[in-house]
Motif scaffolding. Structure first.
Motif, PDB file in Angstrom:
ATOM      1  N   GLY A  46     -26.912  -6.439 -16.352  1.00  0.00           N
ATOM      2  CA  GLY A  46     -27.850  -5.627 -17.128  1.00  0.00           C
ATOM      3  C   GLY A  46     -27.597  -4.140 -16.956  1.00  0.00           C
ATOM      4  N   LEU A  47     -27.377  -3.724 -15.709  1.00  0.00           N
ATOM      5  CA  LEU A  47     -27.077  -2.310 -15.467  1.00  0.00           C
ATOM      6  C   LEU A  47     -25.736  -1.923 -16.062  1.00  0.00           C
ATOM      7  CD1 LEU A  47     -28.306  -1.974 -11.758  1.00  0.00           C
ATOM      8  CD2 LEU A  47     -29.479  -1.259 -13.854  1.00  0.00           C
ATOM      9  N   LEU A  48     -24.765  -2.850 -16.030  1.00  0.00           N
ATOM     10  CA  LEU A  48     -23.469  -2.586 -16.651  1.00  0.00           C
ATOM     11  C   LEU A  48     -23.625  -2.340 -18.142  1.00  0.00           C
ATOM     12  CD1 LEU A  48     -20.331  -2.566 -16.669  1.00  0.00           C
ATOM     13  CD2 LEU A  48     -20.425  -5.067 -16.960  1.00  0.00           C
ATOM     14  N   MET A  49     -24.411  -3.191 -18.809  1.00  0.00           N
ATOM     15  CA  MET A  49     -24.605  -3.023 -20.241  1.00  0.00           C
ATOM     16  C   MET A  49     -25.340  -1.716 -20.548  1.00  0.00           C
ATOM     17  SD  MET A  49     -26.406  -5.583 -22.997  1.00  0.00           S
ATOM     18  CE  MET A  49     -25.221  -6.892 -22.667  1.00  0.00           C
ATOM     19  N   ALA A  50     -26.353  -1.395 -19.755  1.00  0.00           N
ATOM     20  CA  ALA A  50     -27.065  -0.129 -19.955  1.00  0.00           C
ATOM     21  C   ALA A  50     -26.135   1.055 -19.754  1.00  0.00           C
ATOM     22  CB  ALA A  50     -28.256  -0.046 -18.991  1.00  0.00           C
ATOM     23  N   LEU A  55     -24.146 -15.514 -18.907  1.00  0.00           N
ATOM     24  CA  LEU A  55     -23.338 -15.477 -20.129  1.00  0.00           C
ATOM     25  C   LEU A  55     -24.180 -15.880 -21.341  1.00  0.00           C
ATOM     26  CD1 LEU A  55     -19.962 -17.084 -18.962  1.00  0.00           C
ATOM     27  CD2 LEU A  55     -20.614 -14.674 -18.995  1.00  0.00           C
ATOM     28  N   TYR A  56     -24.976 -16.931 -21.178  1.00  0.00           N
ATOM     29  CA  TYR A  56     -25.845 -17.377 -22.266  1.00  0.00           C
ATOM     30  C   TYR A  56     -26.828 -16.273 -22.664  1.00  0.00           C
ATOM     31  CZ  TYR A  56     -30.244 -19.123 -24.062  1.00  0.00           C
ATOM     32  OH  TYR A  56     -31.396 -19.254 -24.779  1.00  0.00           O
ATOM     33  N   THR A  57     -27.408 -15.601 -21.667  1.00  0.00           N
ATOM     34  CA  THR A  57     -28.402 -14.572 -21.949  1.00  0.00           C
ATOM     35  C   THR A  57     -27.778 -13.380 -22.674  1.00  0.00           C
ATOM     36  OG1 THR A  57     -29.582 -15.265 -19.952  1.00  0.00           O
ATOM     37  CG2 THR A  57     -30.219 -13.176 -20.930  1.00  0.00           C
ATOM     38  N   ILE A  58     -26.576 -12.981 -22.267  1.00  0.00           N
ATOM     39  CA  ILE A  58     -25.899 -11.885 -22.972  1.00  0.00           C
ATOM     40  C   ILE A  58     -25.631 -12.279 -24.420  1.00  0.00           C
ATOM     41  CG2 ILE A  58     -23.787 -10.494 -23.068  1.00  0.00           C
ATOM     42  CD1 ILE A  58     -23.627 -10.688 -20.034  1.00  0.00           C
ATOM     43  N   THR A  59     -25.232 -13.529 -24.636  1.00  0.00           N
ATOM     44  CA  THR A  59     -25.001 -13.993 -26.002  1.00  0.00           C
ATOM     45  C   THR A  59     -26.305 -13.981 -26.800  1.00  0.00           C
ATOM     46  OG1 THR A  59     -23.332 -15.457 -25.055  1.00  0.00           O
ATOM     47  CG2 THR A  59     -23.858 -15.769 -27.363  1.00  0.00           C
ATOM     48  N   CYS A  60     -27.418 -14.312 -26.146  1.00  0.00           N
ATOM     49  CA  CYS A  60     -28.720 -14.239 -26.817  1.00  0.00           C
ATOM     50  C   CYS A  60     -29.046 -12.806 -27.218  1.00  0.00           C
ATOM     51  CB  CYS A  60     -29.818 -14.767 -25.903  1.00  0.00           C
ATOM     52  SG  CYS A  60     -29.857 -16.554 -25.765  1.00  0.00           S
ATOM     53  N   GLN A  61     -28.669 -11.852 -26.369  1.00  0.00           N
ATOM     54  CA  GLN A  61     -28.894 -10.445 -26.718  1.00  0.00           C
ATOM     55  C   GLN A  61     -28.162 -10.092 -28.011  1.00  0.00           C
ATOM     56  OE1 GLN A  61     -27.750  -9.091 -22.517  1.00  0.00           O
ATOM     57  NE2 GLN A  61     -29.202  -7.524 -23.150  1.00  0.00           N
ATOM     58  N   ILE A  62     -26.940 -10.585 -28.137  1.00  0.00           N
ATOM     59  CA  ILE A  62     -26.181 -10.343 -29.370  1.00  0.00           C
ATOM     60  C   ILE A  62     -26.864 -11.022 -30.549  1.00  0.00           C
ATOM     61  CG2 ILE A  62     -23.932 -10.586 -30.488  1.00  0.00           C
ATOM     62  CD1 ILE A  62     -22.712 -10.710 -27.637  1.00  0.00           C
ATOM     63  N   ASP A 109     -29.746   0.855 -43.074  1.00  0.00           N
ATOM     64  CA  ASP A 109     -29.481   1.674 -41.885  1.00  0.00           C
ATOM     65  C   ASP A 109     -29.533   0.831 -40.616  1.00  0.00           C
ATOM     66  OD1 ASP A 109     -29.288   4.016 -43.411  1.00  0.00           O
ATOM     67  OD2 ASP A 109     -31.452   4.367 -43.308  1.00  0.00           O
ATOM     68  N   ILE A 110     -30.529  -0.039 -40.551  1.00  0.00           N
ATOM     69  CA  ILE A 110     -30.707  -0.879 -39.365  1.00  0.00           C
ATOM     70  C   ILE A 110     -29.536  -1.850 -39.216  1.00  0.00           C
ATOM     71  CG2 ILE A 110     -32.175  -2.648 -38.333  1.00  0.00           C
ATOM     72  CD1 ILE A 110     -34.556  -1.207 -39.696  1.00  0.00           C
ATOM     73  N   TYR A 111     -29.097  -2.441 -40.321  1.00  0.00           N
ATOM     74  CA  TYR A 111     -27.954  -3.357 -40.259  1.00  0.00           C
ATOM     75  C   TYR A 111     -26.691  -2.625 -39.810  1.00  0.00           C
ATOM     76  CZ  TYR A 111     -29.918  -7.660 -42.206  1.00  0.00           C
ATOM     77  OH  TYR A 111     -30.619  -8.820 -42.380  1.00  0.00           O
ATOM     78  N   ARG A 112     -26.471  -1.416 -40.342  1.00  0.00           N
ATOM     79  CA  ARG A 112     -25.269  -0.658 -39.970  1.00  0.00           C
ATOM     80  C   ARG A 112     -25.323  -0.219 -38.511  1.00  0.00           C
ATOM     81  NH1 ARG A 112     -24.647   4.176 -42.320  1.00  0.00           N
ATOM     82  NH2 ARG A 112     -26.663   4.230 -43.367  1.00  0.00           N
ATOM     83  N   SER A 113     -26.527  -0.027 -37.988  1.00  0.00           N
ATOM     84  CA  SER A 113     -26.655   0.499 -36.627  1.00  0.00           C
ATOM     85  C   SER A 113     -26.224  -0.492 -35.557  1.00  0.00           C
ATOM     86  CB  SER A 113     -28.112   0.915 -36.375  1.00  0.00           C
ATOM     87  OG  SER A 113     -28.950  -0.232 -36.254  1.00  0.00           O
ATOM     88  N   ILE A 114     -26.244  -1.786 -35.884  1.00  0.00           N
ATOM     89  CA  ILE A 114     -26.042  -2.771 -34.820  1.00  0.00           C
ATOM     90  C   ILE A 114     -24.577  -3.120 -34.593  1.00  0.00           C
ATOM     91  CG2 ILE A 114     -28.339  -3.764 -35.029  1.00  0.00           C
ATOM     92  CD1 ILE A 114     -25.451  -5.697 -36.435  1.00  0.00           C
ATOM     93  N   PHE A 115     -23.679  -2.756 -35.506  1.00  0.00           N
ATOM     94  CA  PHE A 115     -22.283  -3.159 -35.342  1.00  0.00           C
ATOM     95  C   PHE A 115     -21.642  -2.564 -34.087  1.00  0.00           C
ATOM     96  CE2 PHE A 115     -22.874  -4.122 -39.881  1.00  0.00           C
ATOM     97  CZ  PHE A 115     -22.441  -5.442 -39.872  1.00  0.00           C
ATOM     98  N   PRO A 116     -21.768  -1.245 -33.826  1.00  0.00           N
ATOM     99  CA  PRO A 116     -21.183  -0.748 -32.567  1.00  0.00           C
ATOM    100  C   PRO A 116     -21.903  -1.292 -31.340  1.00  0.00           C
ATOM    101  CG  PRO A 116     -22.416   0.992 -33.691  1.00  0.00           C
ATOM    102  CD  PRO A 116     -22.289  -0.140 -34.652  1.00  0.00           C
ATOM    103  N   ILE A 117     -23.224  -1.513 -31.437  1.00  0.00           N
ATOM    104  CA  ILE A 117     -23.980  -2.037 -30.300  1.00  0.00           C
ATOM    105  C   ILE A 117     -23.555  -3.470 -30.001  1.00  0.00           C
ATOM    106  CG2 ILE A 117     -26.274  -2.547 -29.423  1.00  0.00           C
ATOM    107  CD1 ILE A 117     -25.633   0.429 -29.732  1.00  0.00           C
ATOM    108  N   ALA A 118     -23.395  -4.280 -31.043  1.00  0.00           N
ATOM    109  CA  ALA A 118     -22.932  -5.653 -30.846  1.00  0.00           C
ATOM    110  C   ALA A 118     -21.543  -5.665 -30.210  1.00  0.00           C
ATOM    111  CB  ALA A 118     -22.916  -6.401 -32.171  1.00  0.00           C
ATOM    112  N   GLY A 119     -20.681  -4.729 -30.621  1.00  0.00           N
ATOM    113  CA  GLY A 119     -19.354  -4.630 -30.020  1.00  0.00           C
ATOM    114  C   GLY A 119     -19.424  -4.305 -28.534  1.00  0.00           C
ATOM    115  N   LEU A 120     -20.352  -3.413 -28.150  1.00  0.00           N
ATOM    116  CA  LEU A 120     -20.519  -3.072 -26.727  1.00  0.00           C
ATOM    117  C   LEU A 120     -21.051  -4.266 -25.939  1.00  0.00           C
ATOM    118  CD1 LEU A 120     -22.068   0.499 -27.127  1.00  0.00           C
ATOM    119  CD2 LEU A 120     -19.690  -0.088 -26.620  1.00  0.00           C
ATOM    120  N   MET A 121     -21.934  -5.047 -26.569  1.00  0.00           N
ATOM    121  CA  MET A 121     -22.451  -6.247 -25.894  1.00  0.00           C
ATOM    122  C   MET A 121     -21.351  -7.283 -25.693  1.00  0.00           C
ATOM    123  SD  MET A 121     -26.137  -6.859 -27.714  1.00  0.00           S
ATOM    124  CE  MET A 121     -27.567  -5.840 -27.326  1.00  0.00           C
ATOM    125  N   ILE A 122     -20.504  -7.456 -26.703  1.00  0.00           N
ATOM    126  CA  ILE A 122     -19.384  -8.394 -26.575  1.00  0.00           C
ATOM    127  C   ILE A 122     -18.430  -7.925 -25.477  1.00  0.00           C
ATOM    128  CG2 ILE A 122     -17.355  -9.317 -27.770  1.00  0.00           C
ATOM    129  CD1 ILE A 122     -19.026  -9.288 -30.350  1.00  0.00           C
TER     130      ILE A 122
END
Length: 447
Positions: free
Chosen positions: A183-187, A378-385, A411-424
């Motif tokens: 969690g701290l790594l992702m933050a 791993l499951y929880t991180i995938t749930c975050q995505i 705008d909201i849809y476009r905002s999540i692509f870089p965030i989803a990439g960081l989560m992956i």
């Protein structure tokens, strides 16, 4: 009918009924009950009864209402407002500082709540208007709030990990500790993303003007720091005795709930209305998760009785000859695909009866007990995505409902692509380096 075909019919029937929009626990429980009665007659009624007794005897379940109560106390008594004001004053002078403060706010809220929705509500109603008023890029900040709020299901006390612990029969305490460093790594990755983007283009996150900074005295800054530190003190008072072995997990949750309530009373913010809202919401959320667990346990018991898990194991390891890591990657990909259409609890109760026993059998170079703890992360991180995955990501629609009108769904849809990439990216790092998740549980429980 062959048992494998029965399992396929159950699985397909459940997916079909989920498309009707019925509640998740009702669909899963109904399919499990019908299958049990059809297979074993009236004796099948013992399955939900046994599942109920198992849940009632699961002592760590008492932590669930305690942490949900803490989250609503923090939200309804405006402790989150104090936190954001502190971050606003101390981080505002640097480019992207309010966005960085928002990520830190989400971390602290996650450590008090265990749910994603509370963090998103606070971020969308408190942080987002402030950042938009100061000309922050709306696409960047809506993505940061959605990604940051999802930390609530990874950072302890995660309610999702409580559900996983019950279904996977693993210790909640170890799962919570395993979620700390990921969690701290992702933050940290989110913060680095803001720093790099605003460093390259300061217009995306303008710092506070000199006039605003000079208008805040050092005495006011110190007062805000004291107010903002209070949630950290509550968390430390709750988790410290647990980590050092002075209190059990349930006792630690009671300490946290009691201290947060006492702070609200001493600040004069525990009104009758606040009490009724917190009590009603805590009861509703707790009952919802208990119904889901009951349905999941009954459904999983039928699957175990059919031998579906053994059939899946033979399919992957013997018939197809896939390597353990290939199977693990395919599992995560299936979660990502399902996350476009289902929420986290639905995904867990659908596939956990199949995946959890399979993970324990895979030769991943990790002890079976550790593998199930690591896989929970791993499951929880995938749930975050999944929370931010189009077309039906849970956080996408919550953000649209709470954001100002000029923040469009596009705008909201476009905002999540870089965030989803960081989560992956975070998911890949934790997969490659399991000790990120396993080191802290080993240190605490090893001693």
């Amino acid at each position: 009918m062959d048992y494998n075909y029965i399992a396929i019919v159950m699985f397909g029937g459940m997916l079909a009924m989920l498309l009707t929009g019925q509640r998740v626990f009702a669909v899963i429980g109904f399919i499990g009950a019908v299958a049990a009665l059809a297979l074993w007659g009236t004796g099948g009624s013992a399955i939900p009864f046994t599942s109920t007794i198992k849940l009632m005897n699961w002592y760590p379940m008492l932590t669930l209402p305690m942490f949900v109560w803490m989250g609503y106390i923090m939200s309804e008594t405006r402790m989150a407002d104090d936190l954001y004001r502190m971050f606003h004053v101390w981080f505002g002078p640097i480019p992207g500082g309010l966005a960085i403060g928002t990520v830190l706010l989400m971390v602290l809220i996650s450590a008090m709540n265990g749910l994603s929705v509370a963090g998103l509500a606070i971020g969308a109603t408190i942080a987002l208007p402030e950042m938009l008023k100061r000309d922050y890029d709306k696409v960047m900040v809506t993505g940061i709030i959605q990604g940051g709020s999802s930390l609530g299901i990874l950072v302890p006390p995660s309610v999702v990990l409580v559900l996983y612990a019950m279904i996977a029969r693993q210790p909640v305490g170890q799962l919570w500790l395993a979620g700390v460093f990921p969690g701290l790594l992702m933050a940290g990755i989110f913060i680095l993303y803001v720093v790099i983007r605003c460093g390259l283009n300061p217009r995306l996150g303008p710092p506070l003007s000199r006039e605003e900074r000079n208008a805040i005295s050092w005495s006011e800054k110190a007062a805000l720091l004291r107010a903002g530190v209070m949630p950290v003190v509550i968390f430390a008072a709750m988790m410290g005795p647990f980590i050092y072995g002075w209190a059990s997990l349930v006792e630690a949750s009671v300490i946290g709930a009691a201290i947060s309530t006492l702070v609200a009373v001493l600040r004069g913010r525990m009104t009758r209305r606040v009490y009724e809202i917190c009590m009603t919401q805590t009861l509703g959320v707790s009952c919802m998760f208990m119904w889901i667990l009951l349905a999941a346990l009954a459904f999983g018991a039928v699957f175990d009785g059919l031998g579906a898990v053994k059939a899946l194991e033979n399919l992957f390891l013997q018939d197809l000859g896939l390597s353990p890591w290939t199977i693990l990657v395919l599992m995560q990909l299936s979660f990502l695909i399902m996350g476009m259409f289902l929420d986290d609890t639905a995904m867990l109760v659908i596939v956990a009866p199949l995946y959890v026993p399979l993970v324990a059998k895979l030769d991943l170079g990790i002890a079976p007990g550790d593998a199930l703890i690591w896989y929970g992360v791993l499951y929880t991180i995938t749930c975050q995505i999944a929370y931010i995955s189009p077309p039906f990501g849970y956080n996408l629609f919550l953000m649209r409902a709470m954001a100002p009108d000029h923040v469009t769904l596009g705008d909201i849809y476009r905002s999540i692509f870089p965030i989803a990439g960081l989560m992956i990216l975070t998911l890949i790092i934790v997969m490659v380096f399991p000790e990120i998740a396993l080191w802290l549980p080993h240190q605490v429980y090893g001693n």
